[in-house]
Design a protein around this motif. Structure first.
Motif, mmCIF file in Angstrom:
data_model
loop_
_atom_site.group_PDB
_atom_site.id
_atom_site.type_symbol
_atom_site.label_atom_id
_atom_site.label_comp_id
_atom_site.label_asym_id
_atom_site.label_seq_id
_atom_site.Cartn_x
_atom_site.Cartn_y
_atom_site.Cartn_z
ATOM 1 N N VAL A 21 149.856 79.913 58.897
ATOM 2 C CA VAL A 21 151.060 80.368 58.194
ATOM 3 C C VAL A 21 151.467 81.772 58.636
ATOM 4 C CG1 VAL A 21 152.050 80.870 55.931
ATOM 5 C CG2 VAL A 21 150.533 78.906 56.211
ATOM 6 N N TYR A 22 150.524 82.701 58.636
ATOM 7 C CA TYR A 22 150.834 84.101 58.921
ATOM 8 C C TYR A 22 150.700 84.458 60.395
ATOM 9 C CZ TYR A 22 150.726 84.540 53.882
ATOM 10 O OH TYR A 22 150.983 84.388 52.552
ATOM 11 N N GLU A 23 150.235 83.527 61.217
ATOM 12 C CA GLU A 23 150.099 83.696 62.658
ATOM 13 C C GLU A 23 149.280 84.934 63.042
ATOM 14 O OE1 GLU A 23 153.957 83.451 64.422
ATOM 15 O OE2 GLU A 23 154.308 81.442 63.663
ATOM 16 N N ILE A 24 148.202 85.153 62.325
ATOM 17 C CA ILE A 24 147.268 86.223 62.649
ATOM 18 C C ILE A 24 146.194 85.618 63.548
ATOM 19 C CG2 ILE A 24 145.619 87.903 61.758
ATOM 20 C CD1 ILE A 24 147.190 87.865 59.125
ATOM 21 N N LYS A 25 146.111 86.093 64.778
ATOM 22 C CA LYS A 25 145.185 85.511 65.744
ATOM 23 C C LYS A 25 143.737 85.856 65.406
ATOM 24 C CE LYS A 25 148.375 85.609 69.620
ATOM 25 N NZ LYS A 25 148.612 86.120 70.987
ATOM 26 N N GLU A 26 142.870 84.905 65.720
ATOM 27 C CA GLU A 26 141.438 85.114 65.553
ATOM 28 C C GLU A 26 140.890 85.822 66.777
ATOM 29 O OE1 GLU A 26 137.375 82.485 64.930
ATOM 30 O OE2 GLU A 26 139.307 81.491 65.011
ATOM 31 N N HIS A 27 140.048 86.816 66.581
ATOM 32 C CA HIS A 27 139.440 87.558 67.679
ATOM 33 C C HIS A 27 137.942 87.325 67.664
ATOM 34 C CE1 HIS A 27 143.068 89.784 68.693
ATOM 35 N NE2 HIS A 27 143.267 89.932 67.404
ATOM 36 N N GLN A 28 137.418 86.852 68.778
ATOM 37 C CA GLN A 28 135.979 86.671 68.903
ATOM 38 C C GLN A 28 135.399 87.947 69.519
ATOM 39 O OE1 GLN A 28 134.165 84.102 67.850
ATOM 40 N NE2 GLN A 28 135.943 82.983 67.129
ATOM 41 N N GLU A 29 134.638 88.665 68.764
ATOM 42 C CA GLU A 29 134.022 89.907 69.228
ATOM 43 C C GLU A 29 132.511 89.783 69.101
ATOM 44 O OE1 GLU A 29 135.905 92.348 70.441
ATOM 45 O OE2 GLU A 29 137.791 91.417 69.866
ATOM 46 N N ASP A 30 131.786 90.525 69.921
ATOM 47 C CA ASP A 30 130.338 90.554 69.814
ATOM 48 C C ASP A 30 129.839 91.969 70.100
ATOM 49 O OD1 ASP A 30 129.933 90.832 72.693
ATOM 50 O OD2 ASP A 30 130.395 88.707 72.835
#
Length: 132
Positions: A21-30
């Motif tokens: 809905v809000y188009e907030i991208k997921e970020h894969q960080e480590d």
């Protein structure tokens, strides 16, 4: 922000409202990326059985991630013995490998010498992830 939206509007995270809905991208960080941003050099390139390519910085980051991951921590506390824990870890490794098998077949077909090709590709991808 994603966590708050998905836990409230997404019914405790059962729905991914933040992305849909809000188009907030997921970020894969480590933690390996964090060490890279802090200026820690990559170190020698190594290939680990079942885990694949890495370098000394990312290996130490992977160790820190596994120690700080609440799912891995709870899995070690819930499982009754080391054999169950080994079984779950082996399943996760094989599942990860099986999802990337087609990409590996394509790369091995196109590469003249597979090891330097994979090493170069891994290092370029990690450098790009650290710059993000």
């Amino acid at each position: 922000g994603r966590f708050i939206i998905n836990t409230t509007v997404g019914f405790l995270g059962f729905f991914n409202v933040a992305s849909e809905v809000y188009e907030i991208k997921e970020h894969q960080e480590d933690f390996g990326q964090t060490l890279g941003v802090w200026g820690v050099p990559a170190g020698p390139h190594i290939v680990l059985p079942l885990l694949g390519p890495s370098n000394l910085r990312d290996l130490s980051g992977r160790l820190a991630d596994s120690l700080l991951d609440p799912i891995d921590y709870q899995r070690l506390n819930i499982l009754e013995n080391n054999w169950q824990s080994l079984g779950v870890s082996t399943f996760k490794a094989f599942n990860s490998f099986s999802q990337s098998m087609d990409a590996y077949k394509t790369m091995s077909k196109d590469a003249i010498d597979l090891y330097p090709f994979m090493k170069n590709m891994y290092e370029q991808r990690r450098s790009a992830q650290i710059k993000e």
